[in-house]
Design an enzyme around this catalytic site. Sequence first.
Site, PDB file in Angstrom:
ATOM      1  CG  ASP A 140      -2.069  -0.888   1.094  1.00  0.00           C
ATOM      2  OD1 ASP A 140      -2.987  -0.787   1.912  1.00  0.00           O
ATOM      3  OD2 ASP A 140      -2.062  -1.660   0.117  1.00  0.00           O
ATOM      4  CB  SER A 185     -11.301   6.714  -1.032  1.00  0.00           C
ATOM      5  OG  SER A 185     -10.614   7.681  -1.751  1.00  0.00           O
ATOM      6  CE  LYS A 207      -7.263   4.726   5.456  1.00  0.00           C
ATOM      7  NZ  LYS A 207      -7.114   3.357   4.889  1.00  0.00           N
TER       8      LYS A 207
HETATM    9  N1  0OW Z   1     -10.911   2.514   7.405  1.00  0.00           N
HETATM   10  C1  0OW Z   1     -11.486   3.275   8.346  1.00  0.00           C
HETATM   11  O1  0OW Z   1     -11.397   2.960   9.535  1.00  0.00           O
HETATM   12  C2  0OW Z   1     -12.254   4.496   7.955  1.00  0.00           C
HETATM   13  C3  0OW Z   1     -12.765   5.379   8.939  1.00  0.00           C
HETATM   14  N2  0OW Z   1     -12.559   5.160  10.266  1.00  0.00           N
HETATM   15  N3  0OW Z   1     -13.482   6.456   8.559  1.00  0.00           N
HETATM   16  C4  0OW Z   1     -13.720   6.692   7.249  1.00  0.00           C
HETATM   17  O2  0OW Z   1     -14.450   7.774   6.938  1.00  0.00           O
HETATM   18  C5  0OW Z   1     -15.011   7.877   5.616  1.00  0.00           C
HETATM   19  C6  0OW Z   1     -16.183   8.820   5.668  1.00  0.00           C
HETATM   20  C7  0OW Z   1     -16.174   9.591   4.383  1.00  0.00           C
HETATM   21  C8  0OW Z   1     -14.870   9.350   3.710  1.00  0.00           C
HETATM   22  C9  0OW Z   1     -14.042   8.439   4.603  1.00  0.00           C
HETATM   23  N4  0OW Z   1     -13.243   5.901   6.253  1.00  0.00           N
HETATM   24  C10 0OW Z   1     -12.500   4.810   6.589  1.00  0.00           C
HETATM   25  O3  0OW Z   1     -12.016   4.030   5.589  1.00  0.00           O
HETATM   26  C11 0OW Z   1     -12.178   4.512   4.243  1.00  0.00           C
HETATM   27  C12 0OW Z   1     -13.307   3.832   3.541  1.00  0.00           C
HETATM   28  C13 0OW Z   1     -12.929   3.783   2.084  1.00  0.00           C
HETATM   29  C14 0OW Z   1     -11.477   4.115   1.996  1.00  0.00           C
HETATM   30  C15 0OW Z   1     -10.957   4.249   3.401  1.00  0.00           C
HETATM   31  O4  0OW Z   1     -10.374   3.038   3.792  1.00  0.00           O
END
Ligand code: 0OW
Length: 334
Positions: A39, A88, A123
């Site tokens: 990644d 994303s 994340k």
């Molecule tokens: N992977 C995660 O834990 C995570 C998170 N805790 N919060 C978000 O908020 C979103 C909301 C709008 C855009 C991002 N996204 C996450 O993962 C995103 C989803 C798609 C790509 C990333 O991995």
Amino acid sequence: KPVKELTENQAATEAADLRPQLIAWGRAYYDADAPSVEDDVYDRVYARLVALETAFPNIVTPESPTQHVGGTTRGDLPKVNHDIPMLSLGDVFSIDELKEFDARLRENVDEADRDFDYNCELKIDGLAINLHYENGKFVQGSTRGNGRIGEDITANLETLPSIPKVLTRPLTIDVRGECYMPKQAFLDLNERREAEGKSPFANPRNAAAGSLRQLDVAVTRDRKLATFMYNIADYDPLDTRTQSGLLDELAELGFSTNPTYQVAHDMDDVQAYIDTYTGKRSDLAYGIDGIVIKANPLPLQRELGATVKVPRWAIAYKFPPEEVQTVVRDIEWT
Ligand SMILES: NC(=O)c1c(N)nc(OC2CCCC2)nc1O[C@@H]1CCC[C@@H]1O
């Protein structure tokens, strides 16, 4: 060479070299659930292309990967349209870049709202999913896909104990989050696969994707997948007006949420959260690849909106990739 020392021609040439590479890598990542590069390699090359195109907007081409949310869908699963796109996240790789994000974001917020809090979240390294509920009943589950069109994995998601069939309130909502495979389940699965002469999954995220995007639901059922939900397509049906409150309300509705989130009043608090979870990363029962910070007021999130593919009000701070080594080190090679 730093972008600002390049001529537009030099930037255009370098960008033209990066695009086909990223497109090839991106296809392997999303279509085969088997990335051909780590990644952090993909993220750094992608960040370089974004920097070149940001500095020289005239060099952007329609097929540039920066113009599309990564990922296509897999042929055999039915398609699902996301009325509100699943975004994303932009990435940064250092605290300095994170502070630049914070400074730039606050400049773009009205004076009156400028001292907003952030919500810090781990994340989770899994597969983004959407759960659609009608009057509080689970009716459809899907993958993010390319952000606008995903795959229908309702039958697969129905086998996950962490996903409520009925909510505590009869709401019609789209809830988003991450489906992941706990580290121990990943190790056990790979040991079983090796014993059966099958190739092991490279990491828990690929294992989760491969287990979820299945036509055979029985396969999904015994893969011990779990979820942490963290977003809602439209927060109007809820009472809360903050991101941290949203996580509490999702838990009250019956969803599995990650309890490690924390409101941060400034970047020092964010730095403390990052330091804490950098230290705790290898002890967590699930894989994480960074920290997400989000403007905490939901009306501010709505006001700031998103670019073609990422929100303006959130950023992912990515860890250097030590996670994979840890998981591999734990496998008994005897
Ligand atoms: N992977 C995660 O834990 C995570 C998170 N805790 N919060 C978000 O908020 C979103 C909301 C709008 C855009 C991002 N996204 C996450 O993962 C995103 C989803 C798609 C790509 C990333 O991995």
